[in-house]
Write a protein that holds these residues in place. Sequence first.
Motif, PDB file in Angstrom:
ATOM      1  N   UNK A  62       0.813  -1.224   0.000  1.00 24.19           N
ATOM      2  CA  UNK A  62       0.000   0.000   0.000  1.00 24.19           C
ATOM      3  C   UNK A  62       0.842   1.268   0.000  1.00 24.19           C
ATOM      4  N   UNK A  63       2.134   1.140  -0.296  1.00 24.54           N
ATOM      5  CA  UNK A  63       2.968   2.324  -0.474  1.00 24.54           C
ATOM      6  C   UNK A  63       4.000   2.613   0.589  1.00 24.54           C
ATOM      7  N   UNK A  64       4.024   1.843   1.659  1.00 24.78           N
ATOM      8  CA  UNK A  64       5.050   2.071   2.684  1.00 24.78           C
ATOM      9  C   UNK A  64       6.422   1.754   2.088  1.00 24.78           C
ATOM     10  N   UNK A  65       7.425   2.419   2.585  1.00 24.86           N
ATOM     11  CA  UNK A  65       8.801   2.219   2.123  1.00 24.86           C
ATOM     12  C   UNK A  65       9.604   1.516   3.216  1.00 24.86           C
ATOM     13  N   UNK A  66      10.537   0.646   2.808  1.00 26.48           N
ATOM     14  CA  UNK A  66      11.431   0.058   3.820  1.00 26.48           C
ATOM     15  C   UNK A  66      12.218   1.160   4.527  1.00 26.48           C
ATOM     16  N   UNK A  67      12.456   0.960   5.798  1.00 25.94           N
ATOM     17  CA  UNK A  67      13.215   1.938   6.572  1.00 25.94           C
ATOM     18  C   UNK A  67      14.685   1.543   6.592  1.00 25.94           C
ATOM     19  N   UNK A  68      15.514   2.451   7.041  1.00 27.86           N
ATOM     20  CA  UNK A  68      16.944   2.160   7.174  1.00 27.86           C
ATOM     21  C   UNK A  68      17.272   1.866   8.624  1.00 27.86           C
ATOM     22  N   UNK A  69      16.471   1.041   9.252  1.00 27.76           N
ATOM     23  CA  UNK A  69      16.668   0.718  10.654  1.00 27.76           C
ATOM     24  C   UNK A  69      17.963  -0.016  10.906  1.00 27.76           C
ATOM     25  N   UNK A  70      18.411   0.041  12.135  1.00 29.00           N
ATOM     26  CA  UNK A  70      19.622  -0.642  12.573  1.00 29.00           C
ATOM     27  C   UNK A  70      19.296  -2.123  12.748  1.00 29.00           C
ATOM     28  N   UNK A  71      19.860  -2.982  11.903  1.00 32.39           N
ATOM     29  CA  UNK A  71      19.566  -4.405  11.958  1.00 32.39           C
ATOM     30  C   UNK A  71      20.177  -5.095  13.178  1.00 32.39           C
ATOM     31  N   UNK A  72      20.991  -4.405  13.925  1.00 37.65           N
ATOM     32  CA  UNK A  72      21.556  -5.003  15.130  1.00 37.65           C
ATOM     33  C   UNK A  72      20.770  -4.612  16.378  1.00 37.65           C
ATOM     34  N   UNK A  73      19.689  -3.833  16.228  1.00 32.64           N
ATOM     35  CA  UNK A  73      18.882  -3.380  17.353  1.00 32.64           C
ATOM     36  C   UNK A  73      18.110  -4.560  17.946  1.00 32.64           C
ATOM     37  N   UNK A  74      18.197  -4.737  19.258  1.00 32.27           N
ATOM     38  CA  UNK A  74      17.518  -5.825  19.956  1.00 32.27           C
ATOM     39  C   UNK A  74      16.748  -5.263  21.149  1.00 32.27           C
TER      40      UNK A  74
END
Length: 105
Positions: A62-74
């Motif tokens: 529906x138009x959301x974009x992937x974010x550039x989140x920190x993949x090591x965040x826990x």
Amino acid sequence: MSAERNAPPIEGYEGLPVGTLQHRVRALTEEQMRDLIAYEREHADRPNVLEILTSRLTELENGAEPTEGDQSFHPETPEAPQGGSDVSPRGQGPRPKGDYQPGSA
């Protein structure tokens, strides 16, 4: 599926807590989400995880974009405990309080 279903697009996927997984999938593309949904269905097939994954796929469609989140965040990893221990230096448990002396009546 673009990648082998034996390798999900998120490193360490199988051991991620649900809260962490929910955060980490936000960086995936539609194709990666479809791959991950297929992987989940073929392996663990957890209803709560599939709900999170399909919900995110719907957002992307529906138009959301992937974010550039920190993949090591826990977010569910607890911090190390602070403070000392009540154990005595000799390892015999807490020290008696008050006037009580072990062995006396």
